[in-house]
Design a protein around this motif. Structure first.
Motif, PDB file in Angstrom:
ATOM      1  N   VAL A  71      -6.870 -17.103  -9.051  1.00 11.78           N
ATOM      2  CA  VAL A  71      -7.925 -17.008  -8.034  1.00 11.78           C
ATOM      3  C   VAL A  71      -7.860 -15.637  -7.356  1.00 11.78           C
ATOM      4  O   VAL A  71      -8.870 -14.951  -7.202  1.00 11.78           O
ATOM      5  CB  VAL A  71      -7.766 -18.143  -6.997  1.00 11.78           C
ATOM      6  CG1 VAL A  71      -8.737 -17.960  -5.838  1.00 11.78           C
ATOM      7  CG2 VAL A  71      -7.980 -19.491  -7.674  1.00 11.78           C
ATOM      8  N   GLU A  72      -6.650 -15.230  -6.977  1.00  9.08           N
ATOM      9  CA  GLU A  72      -6.521 -13.947  -6.297  1.00  9.08           C
ATOM     10  C   GLU A  72      -6.812 -12.781  -7.235  1.00  9.08           C
ATOM     11  O   GLU A  72      -7.425 -11.796  -6.838  1.00  9.08           O
ATOM     12  CB  GLU A  72      -5.109 -13.797  -5.705  1.00  9.08           C
ATOM     13  CG  GLU A  72      -4.960 -14.585  -4.430  1.00  9.08           C
ATOM     14  CD  GLU A  72      -3.798 -14.089  -3.587  1.00  9.08           C
ATOM     15  OE1 GLU A  72      -3.931 -14.119  -2.345  1.00  9.08           O
ATOM     16  OE2 GLU A  72      -2.755 -13.686  -4.151  1.00  9.08           O
ATOM     17  N   SER A  77     -10.478 -12.103  -7.405  1.00  6.50           N
ATOM     18  CA  SER A  77     -11.031 -11.398  -6.238  1.00  6.50           C
ATOM     19  C   SER A  77     -10.622  -9.935  -6.235  1.00  6.50           C
ATOM     20  O   SER A  77     -11.398  -9.066  -5.864  1.00  6.50           O
ATOM     21  CB  SER A  77     -10.512 -12.013  -4.945  1.00  6.50           C
ATOM     22  OG  SER A  77     -10.835 -13.348  -4.895  1.00  6.50           O
ATOM     23  N   ARG A  78      -9.392  -9.686  -6.643  1.00  2.00           N
ATOM     24  CA  ARG A  78      -8.867  -8.328  -6.495  1.00  2.00           C
ATOM     25  C   ARG A  78      -9.231  -7.427  -7.651  1.00  2.00           C
ATOM     26  O   ARG A  78      -8.914  -6.242  -7.633  1.00  2.00           O
ATOM     27  CB  ARG A  78      -7.353  -8.389  -6.300  1.00  2.00           C
ATOM     28  CG  ARG A  78      -7.040  -9.023  -4.959  1.00  2.00           C
ATOM     29  CD  ARG A  78      -5.584  -9.128  -4.668  1.00  2.00           C
ATOM     30  NE  ARG A  78      -5.405  -9.914  -3.440  1.00  2.00           N
ATOM     31  CZ  ARG A  78      -4.264 -10.043  -2.798  1.00  2.00           C
ATOM     32  NH1 ARG A  78      -3.193  -9.422  -3.235  1.00  2.00           N
ATOM     33  NH2 ARG A  78      -4.197 -10.763  -1.708  1.00  2.00           N
ATOM     34  N   THR A  79      -9.864  -7.971  -8.664  1.00  2.37           N
ATOM     35  CA  THR A  79     -10.344  -7.102  -9.729  1.00  2.37           C
ATOM     36  C   THR A  79     -11.862  -7.035  -9.735  1.00  2.37           C
ATOM     37  O   THR A  79     -12.442  -6.344 -10.553  1.00  2.37           O
ATOM     38  CB  THR A  79      -9.849  -7.592 -11.106  1.00  2.37           C
ATOM     39  OG1 THR A  79     -10.126  -8.987 -11.217  1.00  2.37           O
ATOM     40  CG2 THR A  79      -8.359  -7.356 -11.264  1.00  2.37           C
ATOM     41  N   SER A  80     -12.484  -7.756  -8.828  1.00  2.00           N
ATOM     42  CA  SER A  80     -13.940  -7.678  -8.757  1.00  2.00           C
ATOM     43  C   SER A  80     -14.328  -6.341  -8.128  1.00  2.00           C
ATOM     44  O   SER A  80     -13.527  -5.730  -7.431  1.00  2.00           O
ATOM     45  CB  SER A  80     -14.480  -8.820  -7.910  1.00  2.00           C
ATOM     46  OG  SER A  80     -14.090  -8.612  -6.571  1.00  2.00           O
ATOM     47  N   ILE A  81     -15.516  -5.906  -8.405  1.00  4.07           N
ATOM     48  CA  ILE A  81     -15.966  -4.640  -7.827  1.00  4.07           C
ATOM     49  C   ILE A  81     -16.696  -4.934  -6.524  1.00  4.07           C
ATOM     50  O   ILE A  81     -17.715  -5.623  -6.502  1.00  4.07           O
ATOM     51  CB  ILE A  81     -16.872  -3.876  -8.809  1.00  4.07           C
ATOM     52  CG1 ILE A  81     -16.028  -3.462 -10.025  1.00  4.07           C
ATOM     53  CG2 ILE A  81     -17.495  -2.663  -8.128  1.00  4.07           C
ATOM     54  CD1 ILE A  81     -16.772  -2.680 -11.052  1.00  4.07           C
ATOM     55  N   ALA A  82     -16.137  -4.435  -5.456  1.00 12.19           N
ATOM     56  CA  ALA A  82     -16.773  -4.593  -4.147  1.00 12.19           C
ATOM     57  C   ALA A  82     -17.181  -3.211  -3.664  1.00 12.19           C
ATOM     58  O   ALA A  82     -16.462  -2.241  -3.887  1.00 12.19           O
ATOM     59  CB  ALA A  82     -15.789  -5.217  -3.162  1.00 12.19           C
ATOM     60  N   THR A  83     -18.329  -3.124  -3.051  1.00 11.35           N
ATOM     61  CA  THR A  83     -18.757  -1.827  -2.518  1.00 11.35           C
ATOM     62  C   THR A  83     -19.233  -2.018  -1.087  1.00 11.35           C
ATOM     63  O   THR A  83     -19.577  -3.121  -0.677  1.00 11.35           O
ATOM     64  CB  THR A  83     -19.917  -1.239  -3.344  1.00 11.35           C
ATOM     65  OG1 THR A  83     -20.988  -2.174  -3.357  1.00 11.35           O
ATOM     66  CG2 THR A  83     -19.483  -0.932  -4.763  1.00 11.35           C
ATOM     67  N   THR A  84     -19.215  -0.935  -0.354  1.00 14.64           N
ATOM     68  CA  THR A  84     -19.700  -0.990   1.016  1.00 14.64           C
ATOM     69  C   THR A  84     -21.207  -1.215   1.008  1.00 14.64           C
ATOM     70  O   THR A  84     -21.919  -0.492   0.306  1.00 14.64           O
ATOM     71  CB  THR A  84     -19.399   0.331   1.745  1.00 14.64           C
ATOM     72  OG1 THR A  84     -18.015   0.608   1.601  1.00 14.64           O
ATOM     73  CG2 THR A  84     -19.767   0.232   3.215  1.00 14.64           C
TER      74      THR A  84
END
Lengths: 442, 466
Positions: free
Chosen positions: B377-378, B381-388
């Motif tokens: 699960v973690e 989340s931590r390999t997904s691409i998040a942007t501002t």
């Protein structure tokens, strides 16, 4: 090449007191103890670099400050500047579950700063794998956050990386472009210095502007990372914009941050309503301008600046003039500027001037802040790389361009986002390069 | 208005309320005790009177927890360091001004009949309403665990005293019932429990010396404060559930609020004694104790303290006496969930791996192999691409929550009731009141509490994300 050559200017420090000041040790522990230590925490997910936020915060609460800082740096080598410059309200702190717990979000930015400040105070250097343990050579063009993150990540894993920066100082907009009350130039340079000590080589004052220069780099390096940012600020394209007293927002910000401009007086008009416009308007107030107008062709609800930036500007005393557009700049007999403006209404997404609404604003400075153009010079030389609207097209997972030896990240590839986005881009590209290099050796 | 007065405790002791200052630094001087009575305390056990002790400095150390000070307090302070006559003179003075507030004289003497006779007589002559025999402080040594001597000394004092005699018990005895029964055989009119717990509260990681650090060394302290309450309640129950040891009881141990006090009373205590909370915040803590007790009694319909005393004793049984057919499962109130995920991680790492984040991907019930564990699960989340979210549209999209609840559906964990053992851990770790409840199932089930039916509609309300 030195990465530190700007002495702290005490007057500047006084004028630009930090908007996110440091926490005292006790306050940091109290705040850290408020954190619920979420599993699969939304703050971590929201962070483009995915810093383990509960992890570093809990380390603060137990006094494991070294562990806390290393936890941050592991995910984000520019953890210090991001702690200060990040718009946390729309990132980690915006995602904090405390919003739904009827309380204020955890002050993640300030806690991160606390951990980073503590680590920097120890003077400890970061461990890296032995240089050359990965046989891959990478040149990062542009010395901003994307390249710094990319080079640092490569270096940590034993690859060889250099940074080529056309300015005298590394750091890109962290050094020259972030409002001083958020991030000080000296902070940015200290971070670049940490990366230099990790083994990244800096070539500053070195521009790469021709196809020949690129070809030379291609022969010397296995991969090239483009972290060149965006181009010059857009011009307003109105008569009179090239006279003294008119300077674009980034030039203005760089001038005061590097000590070339120490004081302002009179009336300043900033044109535009993005975050850079706000930074410029606030800076004008703090540098002494009695009256600062922010002129925007659309309305309050259309402004692109973050809400908290708008609130901040109102607190600084910036006055907003909505739905007004400049069309000419003249000089008065007394040598002041006369900014001719007109009211505009939006009809079918087109701005129509309102007859009879012309108004002259007598002022001393006009600071256009209407966005940066896509980077022109170098990108035009990149004939083999696909661009879309002047932005380099990359695989979002890896930062790889359609030329497999070229990677790109930061503003030149994302069109202009935050420092933390650039760091994430650089880190992803570095990891992709390392993976390719590893596969080539296997 | 409920009546919180104490009547005939241990035979003869009356008082305006059951909240007494315990023998300790809070009850060291007459001036203090008078201020405490003015603040609302219903009685006081005078700091142990005996041959004056010498003391060290410092003499306290505490255990802090998660930013809260003094979850537990450890003291190496000894009995009164003032002469017996000074203490008794002040005691007599306080009694003159406060004739209706019981004052119990805590006593300590060497194990000689005449010594005990003498001090008991002097305390009684000074006007004490009762005696509390201190066999059990950290200064008392092995006496606290010795039933023979406990019985003997209690009997000596009873030979002399006409006022009630309480024996204060130590939690450090192997079997508290044996010591309590010995006190009872010796003729004690009542008991006080518990005294402090032997402790080394903390070691300074710079000096490596246990605290309190008295010039380079530490010693064993007596531990008190909120941390010891469960230990005290257990001992109170042990004493009161055995006819051979049960006596009128003054409860002590981590009582900081009226809620704590009520718990002691529900296990059979008539009065309660408080020290650490008053040391921490001052005598004013009694205000809320008395008011809170009265208000609770009013809400629950209790007229007097005797009406509620001991009511929970019959609800305590040995493990074998529990109904093993009773079954509950965890239920998450989706409206209240804030999405912290603590139930999920605690269930996976500390319980039965039956809380999952699968409301959006589709609920799957069954054994552990069918589910993504915490690392997966973690990692996701931590390999997904998040942007501002820079533009207004991006910000609007980031702020919007495509789901029927305040928390995005993907972040509201789901309980697999087919695997839930009803252990209760998730409900304990959940930071939100009433968010996770344990719902009876099987023969105890009440249909209105079952949450399964809403799940399908929730998922329908969540648009698919690309």
């Amino acid at each position: 090449m030195s990465t530190t050559s700007i002495p702290d200017d005490l007057l500047l420090r006084e004028r630009f007191t930090e908007i996110r000041p440091p926490l005292s040790p006790q306050a940091a522990v109290i705040e850290a103890n408020r954190c619920l230590n979420c599993f699969d925490a939304p703050c971590t997910a929201a962070c483009p670099t995915h810093i383990d936020v509960p992890g570093f915060i809990k380390r603060i609460s137990t006094g494991n400050l070294r562990g806390s800082a290393l936890r941050i740096l592991d995910a984000n080598i520019l953890g210090s500047s991001c702690a200060k410059a990040c718009p946390v309200e729309v990132l980690c702190e915006g995602a904090c579950v405390m919003h739904r717990y009827n309380t204020e979000p955890i002050q993640i930015g300030r806690l991160q700063r606390y951990a980073m400040d503590s680590f920097q105070a120890t003077g400890e250097e970061l461990l890296t794998a032995p240089r050359g343990s990965r046989n891959v050579q990478v040149a990062c063009i542009g010395g901003g956050p994307a390249s710094l993150a990319c080079a640092a990540e490569l270096c940590r894993h034993g690859a060889h990386a250099i940074i080529i920066e056309r300015n005298e100082l590394p750091g890109g907009l962290n050094t020259y472009g972030v409002a001083e009350y958020k991030l000080r130039t000296s902070d940015s340079l200290r971070e670049a210095e940490m990366i230099r000590r990790m083994g990244v080589e800096f070539r500053t004052g070195a521009a790469i502007e021709t196809a020949e220069a690129l070809e030379e780099l291609e022969s010397e390096f296995d991969f090239l990372f483009l972290g060149v940012g965006l181009g010059a600020m857009q011009r307003m394209n109105i008569p009179g914009e090239d006279q003294k007293g008119v300077l674009n927002a980034l030039e203005f910000i760089a001038s005061y941050k590097t000590g070339r401009l120490k004081e302002l007086s009179g009336t300043v008009v900033v044109v535009g309503a993005g975050n850079t416009a706000i930074d410029a308007a606030n800076a004008a107030r703090r540098l002494g301008a009695e009256t600062v107008y922010l002129l925007y062709r659309r309305g309050e609800r259309e402004m692109t600046a973050f809400d908290f930036e708008y609130e901040h500007a109102k607190h600084e005393g910036v006055q907003f003039l909505w739905r007004r557009q400049p069309y000419r700049i003249r000089t008065s007999e007394r040598g002041r500027l006369l900014l001719d403006t007109v009211q505009v209404n939006e009809v079918d997404r087109l701005l129509q001037p309102v007859d009879g609404s012309e108004q002259v604003i007598e002022c001393d400075y006009v600071i256009p802040a209407i966005g940066q153009s896509p980077f022109a010079q170098l990108v035009q030389e990149l004939r083999r790389i696909e661009l879309r609207n002047g932005v380099i097209v990359v695989d979002p997972e890896t930062g790889q361009t359609d030329n497999p030896r070229y990677f790109a990240g930061g503003d030149c590839a994302n069109g202009g986002k935050e420092v933390v986005d650039a760091v994430a881009d650089g880190k992803r590209a570095a990891r992709a390069i390392l993976k390719i290099a590893e596969a080539a050796y296997a | 208005m409920p009546d919180i007065r104490v009547h005939q405790f241990a035979g003869k002791i009356d008082g305006p309320n059951p909240f007494w200052l315990a023998s300790g630094p809070v009850s060291n001087k007459g001036e203090q005790i008078m201020r405490a009575f003015d603040a609302g305390w219903g009685g006081a056990v005078w700091k142990t009177i005996g041959d004056p002790a010498t003391n060290t400095s410092p003499r306290y150390s505490s255990v802090d927890w998660n930013g809260h000070r003094m979850m537990g307090l450890s003291s190496i302070e000894r009995i009164s360091d003032r002469p017996i006559e000074e203490n008794l003179r002040e005691l007599a003075e306080v009694k003159r001004y406060y004739p209706y507030h019981p004052i119990i004289a805590s006593l300590m003497a060497e194990s000689v009949r005449e010594s005990w006779h003498e001090i008991a007589q002097r305390a009684e002559d000074a006007g004490a309403d009762g005696l509390e025999l201190n066999f059990s402080g950290s200064q008392a040594g092995s006496l606290s665990q010795d039933p023979e001597r406990t019985e003997m000394i209690t009997a000596w004092v009873k030979e002399k005293a006409r006022i009630p005699v309480l024996v204060k018990l130590s939690p450090n005895a192997t079997n508290i019932r044996v010591v309590a029964a010995a006190a009872r055989r010796g003729g004690a009119d009542g008991l006080s429990a518990i005294n402090t717990v032997n402790s080394i509260p903390r070691i300074d990681l710079d000096t490596l010396v246990p605290e309190p650090n008295v010039g380079g060394a530490g010693t064993y302290g007596g531990f008190a404060g909120p941390a010891v309450k469960p230990i005290a309640l257990n001992i109170v129950q042990q004493i009161m559930s055995d006819p051979a040891s049960a006596l009128p009881l003054s409860g002590i141990g981590g009582i900081s609020t009226w809620r704590d006090a009520v718990e002691f009373m529900l296990l059979g205590c008539t009065t309660v004694q408080v020290c650490t909370a008053a040391m921490h915040y001052g005598y004013r803590v009694v205000e809320d104790m008395a008011e809170g007790l009265e208000n609770w009694m009013r809400t629950k319909g209790f007229a007097t303290l005797e009406d509620l005393r001991g009511l929970s004793l019959q609800r305590v049984t040995g493990w074998e006496g529990l109904n093993r057919d009773y079954k509950v499962v965890a239920h998450i109130n989706e409206q209240k969930c804030i999405g912290c995920g603590l139930c999920q991680i605690s269930c996976w790492d500390g319980a039965n791996q039956c809380i999952h984040s699968d409301r959006v991907s589709g609920p799957v019930n069954g054994r552990i192999e069918l589910h993504d564990g915490p690392p997966t699960v973690e990692f996701r989340s931590r390999t997904s691409i998040a942007t501002t979210p820079v533009t207004r549209q991006e910000r609007a999209a980031a702020a919007s929550n495509h789901g029927p609840y305040p928390t995005p559906l993907a972040k509201i964990p789901r309980v697999d009731e087919t695997e839930c053992t009803g252990c209760n851990l998730c409900a304990l770790v959940c930071p939100v009141d009433e968010c996770i409840t344990m719902v009876p199932v099987g023969q105890n089930a009440r249909p209105e509490h079952r949450g399964q039916s809403s799940l399908a509609s929730e998922i329908a309300a969540e648009p698919q994300r690309s």
